[in-house]
Enzyme design. Sequence first.
Site, mmCIF file in Angstrom:
data_model
loop_
_atom_site.group_PDB
_atom_site.id
_atom_site.type_symbol
_atom_site.label_atom_id
_atom_site.label_comp_id
_atom_site.label_asym_id
_atom_site.label_seq_id
_atom_site.Cartn_x
_atom_site.Cartn_y
_atom_site.Cartn_z
ATOM 1 C CD GLU A 1 -11.706 3.041 -7.477
ATOM 2 O OE1 GLU A 1 -12.444 2.944 -8.481
ATOM 3 O OE2 GLU A 1 -10.843 3.507 -7.290
ATOM 4 C CD GLU B 1 -7.994 5.263 -14.533
ATOM 5 O OE1 GLU B 1 -8.967 4.386 -14.881
ATOM 6 O OE2 GLU B 1 -8.097 5.993 -13.413
HETATM 7 ZN ZN ZN Z 1 -10.749 4.139 -10.139
#
Ligand code: ZN
Length: 498
Positions: A294, A265
């Site tokens: 991502e 995160e």
């Molecule tokens: Zn993620």
Amino acid sequence: MSDKYARFVDCLRPQADLAAALSLLEWDQETYMPEGAIDGRARQIGTLASLLHERQTDPRFVELVDELATRLDSLSPEQAVDVRETKWRLDRRRALDPELVRKRSELHAQARSVWIAARESGDFGLLAPYLQHIVDLEREVAGRIDPSRPPYDVLLEEFEPGATTDGLEQVLGQLRQGLKPLIDRLRARLERGAALSRALHGHFPIEAQKRFNLMVAVSLGFDLRKGRLDEAAHPFSTSLGDDHRITTRYDVSNLTYALYSTIHETGHALYEQGLDPTAFGLPRGQSCSLGIHESQSRLWENLIGRSEAFWHYLLPLAQEHFPSLQSVTAQEALQVVTDARPSLIRTESDEITYNMHIILRFELEQAMIDGRLAVSDLPQAWAEKMQEYLGIRPHDDRAGVLQDVHWASGAIGYFPTYSLGNVYAAQMLEAAEAAVGPLGPQIERGDFHPLLDWLRRNVHRRGQALRPEELVAAATGRTSSPKALLEHLGRRVEFLES
Ligand code: ZN
């Protein structure tokens, strides 16, 4: 034209403020909201969401965007990006009439709650009719947005603008081919009796873990003046303008559980904190795509956070927080955090086999949208692919097709962005290292700035100026390919075999 562009910005910024307020309500719901407040909260979210929708579809705003879009050459290149991207989203949105949008969100809400019941009872039959509706409706949605292109392409673009099925088939196909022999080696290693190490298991008091995780996030570059770390049942991150919230989840007996959620995160938040603050609310000041997002979380989580250099840096700090780790070595810690073995559940899988879970989902969802796979045949197709790709079979649908909520939420075309993120991340790290020199010694000292600065300049600051594929090519000098990722994973398997 410049006063029209200024009016356009004056429309976009309040929209971004409303979206941030919505995100704050949702963040609060996942972290601190008392249980009994859920009805009021759902209403507040609904009210704000409809205000936002009104602004986004206000005829004066829509007209302004259309007009600016016909005169892109009279705008600066930066302004043109803002108009081009806004127009692209707007066109997708207005291709769907309000009735279809209402039907779609109702269906998703129903299907999500049916999915919970289906997963609990392990009964795919409960979910199947809803999933069939979703597949039919998504096909219809794709046809409304752009009837001239394959429906799966149109759905994919919602999450990864510019991506195509052909391009994905190429990248993920090569990845699948390269992974197969690596997974065979992992299975052979298991047959030789490779046991899971318990070197990082023990008792890790939550308060000490909170201090430790915060220290890790800050050391990677997370700016606490513009962010927080809190707890949530399902870790996530969210951005509220220039305020970036991340969450993690603690397990008193397992140190790595929270640690890798936190690093993941943090990677997302570093991206958001690196966007151009002067372009707030405009496409230039927003993240490029889910795949690029991502790539940032996975670069930090897997490529940095599971590297030998990182554990040389982290272990002495971990030992300060948790004296029980005194006798653990960096090599032992590395064995734990890089362990890999085929397993049934995607979210619990490792860095290597994870991609096969994604490839399987990509192939199945694409086949459903193309009409080559009936929803009723999904569990069987799932089990066969698991057997083929990972050498294991789910004993029931809970451990198979019912494990993820994505399809029941209507997110078709979303899964591939996870593996694209892995592919982009490895390629970016390779390019960063070529530019700033060997990262190992820097990371061992806890100096993450050269890498972060490279990412800031080459990825973060670009916002949506480039589409994902163009961004990867501009940052790394090559079109995206799984080569760097496969080389990295090959070194992982070698380490595990040693
Ligand atoms: Zn993620």
